[in-house]
Write an enzyme that holds these catalytic residues in place. Structure first.
Site, PDB file in Angstrom:
ATOM      1  N   ASP A 206      33.801  42.745  41.102  1.00 24.17           N
ATOM      2  CA  ASP A 206      32.629  43.511  41.520  1.00 24.17           C
ATOM      3  C   ASP A 206      31.383  42.758  41.065  1.00 24.17           C
ATOM      4  OD1 ASP A 206      31.204  45.541  42.741  1.00 24.17           O
ATOM      5  OD2 ASP A 206      31.926  47.138  41.427  1.00 24.17           O
ATOM      6  N   ASP A 207      30.254  43.103  41.663  1.00 26.36           N
ATOM      7  CA  ASP A 207      29.007  42.461  41.265  1.00 26.36           C
ATOM      8  C   ASP A 207      28.553  42.947  39.901  1.00 26.36           C
ATOM      9  OD1 ASP A 207      28.384  45.043  42.202  1.00 26.36           O
ATOM     10  OD2 ASP A 207      26.663  44.400  43.384  1.00 26.36           O
TER      11      ASP A 207
ATOM     12  N   ASP B 141      28.085  49.275  35.839  1.00 25.41           N
ATOM     13  CA  ASP B 141      26.880  49.960  35.368  1.00 25.41           C
ATOM     14  C   ASP B 141      27.285  51.061  34.399  1.00 25.41           C
ATOM     15  OD1 ASP B 141      24.500  51.446  35.089  1.00 25.41           O
ATOM     16  OD2 ASP B 141      23.871  51.067  37.135  1.00 25.41           O
TER      17      ASP B 141
END
Length: 165
Positions: free
Chosen positions: A97-98, A101
């Site tokens: 994933d980028d 969070d």
């Protein structure tokens, strides 16, 4: 659900994303061999493509989880799980994933693929314990502007932003 405001902004260029995804590939190469990649859409698609190229991985699948409307995080919805893939419990697979969070998406995907190796380009403190490998940590109150979400335009100097807000 009220989230902490984003007080800082971190723009990422295409070149920077490519360089950081390649750096992630360097960290992952000796942890393999890998059976394949599961990219978390949509943010994980670009780094997954770069990592797949660098590690010569041809088997790529996706998990589709939607949890944001721009900067507003909401209840995560699984649009496509791992049904039909041959990833099983994830052993020997990379999840890419980028960003991690708050970790809400990561928790969902970890349940699907508990033995997979979870790697992200960026990590925030709340989600960092959920990933195995990442490149850059940013503060929880920072909004990362990925290159696929932005266009070039004028930006106020930081000093003026502070004086206005």
């Amino acid at each position: 659900m009220a989230e902490a405001p984003f007080n800082k902004h971190f723009p990422v260029s295409w070149e920077e994303m490519h360089r950081n995804a390649k750096a992630l590939a360097w960290r992952l190469i000796d942890k393999g061999p890998w059976k394949g990649i599961i990219a978390i859409t949509r943010g994980g698609l670009v780094p997954a493509a770069i990592i797949a190229r660098e590690l010569e991985i041809r088997m790529i699948d996706t998990v589709c989880v939607s949890s944001y409307d721009h900067q507003n995080q909401r209840e995560a919805m699984v649009l496509k799980g791992t049904e039909g893939s041959n990833a099983g419990d994830g052993e020997g697979w990379l999840i890419i994933d980028d960003l991690v969070d708050t970790g809400k998406t990561a928790v969902i995907v970890r349940k699907m693929l508990p033995k997979a190796h979870f790697a992200t380009v960026y990590a925030k403190p709340a989600g960092r314990p959920l990933v195995d490998t990442f490149i850059t940590e940013v503060s929880q109150d920072t909004w990362i502007h990925f290159p696929w979400d932005i266009e070039l335009q004028f930006s106020q100097p930081i000093a003026k932003q502070r004086n206005n807000g």
